[in-house]
Enzyme design. Structure first.
Site, PDB file in Angstrom:
ATOM      1  N   GLN A  35      29.513  43.104  13.276  1.00 63.27           N
ATOM      2  CA  GLN A  35      28.416  43.632  12.457  1.00 63.27           C
ATOM      3  C   GLN A  35      28.369  42.977  11.074  1.00 63.27           C
ATOM      4  OE1 GLN A  35      26.794  46.654  14.008  1.00 63.27           O
ATOM      5  NE2 GLN A  35      25.115  46.038  12.681  1.00 63.27           N
ATOM      6  N   LYS A  60      26.399  39.781  11.562  1.00 65.39           N
ATOM      7  CA  LYS A  60      25.022  40.098  11.960  1.00 65.39           C
ATOM      8  C   LYS A  60      24.231  40.587  10.746  1.00 65.39           C
ATOM      9  CE  LYS A  60      24.571  42.662  15.533  1.00 65.39           C
ATOM     10  NZ  LYS A  60      24.368  43.726  16.525  1.00 65.39           N
ATOM     11  N   THR A  63      15.059  46.505  18.120  1.00 67.53           N
ATOM     12  CA  THR A  63      16.072  45.587  18.677  1.00 67.53           C
ATOM     13  C   THR A  63      15.477  44.781  19.825  1.00 67.53           C
ATOM     14  OG1 THR A  63      17.756  47.168  18.022  1.00 67.53           O
ATOM     15  CG2 THR A  63      18.446  45.413  19.497  1.00 67.53           C
ATOM     16  N   LYS A 111      31.152  50.365  11.725  1.00 68.90           N
ATOM     17  CA  LYS A 111      30.796  50.881  13.058  1.00 68.90           C
ATOM     18  C   LYS A 111      31.585  52.155  13.286  1.00 68.90           C
ATOM     19  CE  LYS A 111      28.383  49.902  16.783  1.00 68.90           C
ATOM     20  NZ  LYS A 111      27.072  49.253  16.909  1.00 68.90           N
ATOM     21  N   GLY A 121      22.138  54.604  15.271  1.00 69.43           N
ATOM     22  CA  GLY A 121      22.374  54.831  16.702  1.00 69.43           C
ATOM     23  C   GLY A 121      23.087  53.658  17.343  1.00 69.43           C
ATOM     24  N   ASP A 122      23.529  53.861  18.562  1.00 71.75           N
ATOM     25  CA  ASP A 122      24.085  52.804  19.422  1.00 71.75           C
ATOM     26  C   ASP A 122      24.110  53.426  20.816  1.00 71.75           C
ATOM     27  OD1 ASP A 122      25.420  50.075  19.501  1.00 71.75           O
ATOM     28  OD2 ASP A 122      26.981  51.247  20.457  1.00 71.75           O
ATOM     29  N   SER A 178      16.675  48.948  10.393  1.00 70.79           N
ATOM     30  CA  SER A 178      17.402  50.053   9.765  1.00 70.79           C
ATOM     31  C   SER A 178      17.464  49.853   8.260  1.00 70.79           C
ATOM     32  CB  SER A 178      18.830  50.138  10.305  1.00 70.79           C
ATOM     33  OG  SER A 178      18.859  50.815  11.523  1.00 70.79           O
TER      34      SER A 178
HETATM   35  P1  NDP Z   1      21.499  52.886  25.458  1.00 67.20           P
HETATM   36  O1  NDP Z   1      22.557  53.920  25.551  1.00 67.20           O
HETATM   37  O2  NDP Z   1      20.101  53.272  25.129  1.00 67.20           O
HETATM   38  O3  NDP Z   1      21.433  52.042  26.829  1.00 67.20           O
HETATM   39  C1  NDP Z   1      22.542  51.389  27.350  1.00 67.20           C
HETATM   40  C2  NDP Z   1      22.184  50.927  28.752  1.00 67.20           C
HETATM   41  O4  NDP Z   1      23.287  50.181  29.285  1.00 67.20           O
HETATM   42  C3  NDP Z   1      21.949  52.068  29.714  1.00 67.20           C
HETATM   43  O5  NDP Z   1      21.025  51.656  30.690  1.00 67.20           O
HETATM   44  C4  NDP Z   1      23.330  52.278  30.329  1.00 67.20           C
HETATM   45  O6  NDP Z   1      23.277  52.853  31.626  1.00 67.20           O
HETATM   46  C5  NDP Z   1      23.849  50.869  30.408  1.00 67.20           C
HETATM   47  N1  NDP Z   1      25.319  50.853  30.260  1.00 67.20           N
HETATM   48  C6  NDP Z   1      26.063  51.421  29.283  1.00 67.20           C
HETATM   49  N2  NDP Z   1      27.373  51.229  29.495  1.00 67.20           N
HETATM   50  C7  NDP Z   1      27.445  50.532  30.652  1.00 67.20           C
HETATM   51  C8  NDP Z   1      28.531  50.043  31.406  1.00 67.20           C
HETATM   52  N3  NDP Z   1      29.796  50.222  31.009  1.00 67.20           N
HETATM   53  N4  NDP Z   1      28.233  49.355  32.538  1.00 67.20           N
HETATM   54  C9  NDP Z   1      26.946  49.153  32.929  1.00 67.20           C
HETATM   55  N5  NDP Z   1      25.878  49.611  32.253  1.00 67.20           N
HETATM   56  C10 NDP Z   1      26.147  50.293  31.134  1.00 67.20           C
HETATM   57  O7  NDP Z   1      22.044  51.794  24.425  1.00 67.20           O
HETATM   58  P2  NDP Z   1      21.244  50.688  23.630  1.00 67.20           P
HETATM   59  O8  NDP Z   1      20.139  50.153  24.485  1.00 67.20           O
HETATM   60  O9  NDP Z   1      20.958  51.197  22.292  1.00 67.20           O
HETATM   61  O10 NDP Z   1      22.375  49.569  23.452  1.00 67.20           O
HETATM   62  C11 NDP Z   1      22.621  48.550  24.430  1.00 67.20           C
HETATM   63  C12 NDP Z   1      23.468  47.453  23.811  1.00 67.20           C
HETATM   64  O11 NDP Z   1      22.766  46.895  22.693  1.00 67.20           O
HETATM   65  C13 NDP Z   1      24.826  47.851  23.267  1.00 67.20           C
HETATM   66  O12 NDP Z   1      25.717  46.766  23.411  1.00 67.20           O
HETATM   67  C14 NDP Z   1      24.543  48.085  21.792  1.00 67.20           C
HETATM   68  O13 NDP Z   1      25.709  47.954  21.009  1.00 67.20           O
HETATM   69  C15 NDP Z   1      23.575  46.958  21.534  1.00 67.20           C
HETATM   70  N6  NDP Z   1      22.722  47.115  20.368  1.00 67.20           N
HETATM   71  C16 NDP Z   1      21.882  48.177  20.250  1.00 67.20           C
HETATM   72  C17 NDP Z   1      21.056  48.268  19.147  1.00 67.20           C
HETATM   73  C18 NDP Z   1      20.043  49.350  19.007  1.00 67.20           C
HETATM   74  O14 NDP Z   1      19.264  49.294  18.049  1.00 67.20           O
HETATM   75  N7  NDP Z   1      19.965  50.302  19.916  1.00 67.20           N
HETATM   76  C19 NDP Z   1      21.121  47.278  18.053  1.00 67.20           C
HETATM   77  C20 NDP Z   1      21.967  46.150  18.335  1.00 67.20           C
HETATM   78  C21 NDP Z   1      22.754  46.112  19.445  1.00 67.20           C
HETATM   79  P3  NDP Z   1      23.145  54.458  31.825  1.00 67.20           P
HETATM   80  O15 NDP Z   1      21.676  54.732  31.675  1.00 67.20           O
HETATM   81  O16 NDP Z   1      23.661  54.688  33.194  1.00 67.20           O
HETATM   82  O17 NDP Z   1      23.976  55.077  30.757  1.00 67.20           O
END
Ligand code: NDP
Length: 444
Positions: free
Chosen positions: A111, A114, A209, A126, A165-166, A376
């Site tokens: 982070q 980034k 994002t 984080k 969020g994350d 953000s």
């Molecule tokens: P969400 O919780 O909204 O979505 C995560 C997705 O990934 C879900 O579909 C989830 O499945 C799937 N998932 C989570 N863990 C696993 C796993 N171990 N194996 C397979 N699938 C998995 O998170 P975000 O979309 O917010 O975040 C996704 C990624 O992007 C992360 O790496 C996060 O750190 C990164 N990120 C997010 C940002 C943001 O603004 N949201 C900003 C920058 C980076 P299920 O529905 O079954 O839980």
């Protein structure tokens, strides 16, 4: 031994059982080798790399909460305040059973660079917890969030540390946490981002994002004589990042044919119906089987497999280490020419190297997914001004930021003779600004 190798060895020895943190440090420091060598004497004297890989502060705390049956549970909460050289700590809160200190440190470390790349004044941090929001009632989620914030509120603030969020922390969780912060601290301030629009959130933050990933990818393709229009794309994930990446890709004229969650994946030969996907994942919080059941053109498969579909572009948007060497080989064999990370570190080191060696345009998450944190920071600006900008204003700024990030890292890679190596370019461009600020502020 070189300074970089020495520091990597120290990190591995001093942070046992934190493989993701080791991986992130290795990835960053390896690609900074040329910059470090050019300044080795001063960096060594100032222990610059040691200061960079050691968080300024880290908190680990107990989070007790009561479920709907009256049973008490105890989770562990974390907040790592990694580096505040260029601004208040900023970074999300991950709620997932896999969370541990090593994962939070890897995310906090990434982070720093980034946030620096966005060009905005935000440091790196984080946090999160091993709490699993899946299958919990709204009341249980609230109980957890309130307990978590009761402890966390001692360490954060609008001018010191602003979480977001994350994975597992969406608008609902941010709302409960904001309410508890306000109740305990008595302050109505922009202490969290990703807030609802009725209480200080920013328009376009939800989309940021995913949209930002596509703005970045679009610029990268244009500068390499390619176009997103007409491309076929594989996306993994079905959460916040994946959904809005799919939406923007379609708006830019591409066809996205896959999405996945933690149990399975879908292949929709006609292109993902993003409204249906939103209904299934955002409204019903259901499995992807429901998407396939409602859409005749879609097939559902258990397990993993999105990278087996022949596509032009791959956008991993789920979680860390989800695109392995075998997947990279399959993508290359199928004629894929670009991979841009929406998630944090979704591509393993071996897979990244393979993709780069095979001439694939590879965009590292710390650059290509920086749109979320950048927006953000725009939310923080609006909160400080006590004003709200329009969707178009925020989206326009986001687009400019993503295009600038691409050119900054492209230039940095060229300056060090690594043209086209966007991993190195991102690390160098992010690092240079942080080092400059750390040096100016003395040994702290
Ligand atoms: P969400 O919780 O909204 O979505 C995560 C997705 O990934 C879900 O579909 C989830 O499945 C799937 N998932 C989570 N863990 C696993 C796993 N171990 N194996 C397979 N699938 C998995 O998170 P975000 O979309 O917010 O975040 C996704 C990624 O992007 C992360 O790496 C996060 O750190 C990164 N990120 C997010 C940002 C943001 O603004 N949201 C900003 C920058 C980076 P299920 O529905 O079954 O839980």
């Amino acid at each position: 031994m070189s300074y970089v190798d020495e520091v990597i060895e120290q990190v591995v020895a001093q942070n046992p059982a934190e493989p993701e943190f080791h991986q992130a440090v290795k990835e960053v420091l390896e690609s900074l080798r040329a910059v470090v060598e050019a300044n080795e004497e001063v960096f060594r004297r100032d222990a610059l790399l040691e200061r960079l890989v050691n968080p300024e502060r880290q908190f680990k705390f107990r989070v007790p909460w009561v479920d709907d049956k009256g049973q008490v549970h105890v989770n562990t909460g974390y907040r790592v305040q990694f580096n505040s050289a260029i601004g208040p700590y900023k970074g999300g809160l991950r709620l997932h059973p896999s969370v541990n200190l090593g994962i939070i440190k890897f995310l906090g470390f990434e982070q720093i660079f980034k946030n620096s790349l966005t060009g905005l004044p935000i440091g790196g941090g984080k946090g999160g917890s091993d709490f699993d929001p899946k299958g919990k009632s709204d009341r249980e989620i609230m109980a957890f969030c309130q307990s978590f914030m009761t402890e966390l509120c001692k360490y954060i603030g609008a001018d010191t540390d602003v979480p977001a969020g994350d994975i597992g922390t969406g608008a609902r969780e941010i709302g409960y946490m904001f309410g508890q912060y306000k109740r305990i601290r008595g302050l109505y301030e922009g202490v969290l981002t990703g807030k609802g629009l009725s209480y200080g959130g920013s328009l376009a933050r939800t989309e940021a994002t995913g949209y930002g990933l596509l703005y970045f990818t679009d610029e990268m393709l244009k500068c390499n004589g390619k176009s997103i229009k007409g491309a076929t794309i594989a996306v993994s994930g079905a959460g916040n990042v994946a959904i809005y990446a799919i939406q923007k890709a379609q708006q830019l004229g591409a066809k996205v044919v896959t999405a996945s969650d933690s149990t399975g994946w879908i292949y929709d030969k006609d292109g993902i119906d993003v409204e249906l996907l939103k209904e299934v994942k955002e409204v019903k919080r259901a499995r992807l089987t429901e998407y396939a059941a409602a859409r005749p053109s879609a097939e559902y498969h258990e397990g993993r497999g999105v990278w087996s579909i022949p596509v032009d572009i791959a956008l991993p948007c789920a979680t860390q280490n989800e695109l392995h060497l075998e997947d990279a080989k399959q993508l290359v064999a199928n004629g894929c020419y670009a991979v841009a990370e929406g998630a944090n570190m979704p591509t393993t080191l071996e897979a990244t190297e393979y993709l780069q060696k095979n001439g694939i345009l590879f965009a590292p998450g710390k650059a290509s997914n920086a749109g979320g944190v950048a927006t953000s920071a725009l939310e923080m600006s609006q909160n400080s001004e006590r004003l709200s900008w329009t969707f178009e204003e925020v989206d326009g700024k986001l687009q400019n930021i993503m295009v600038n990030i691409f050119h900054n890292l492209d230039d940095a890679a060229k300056r060090y003779g690594m043209e086209g190596n966007y991993v190195a370019g991102a690390n160098i461009a992010g690092f240079e600004k942080v080092v400059d600020a750390m040096t100016a502020q003395g040994i702290v």
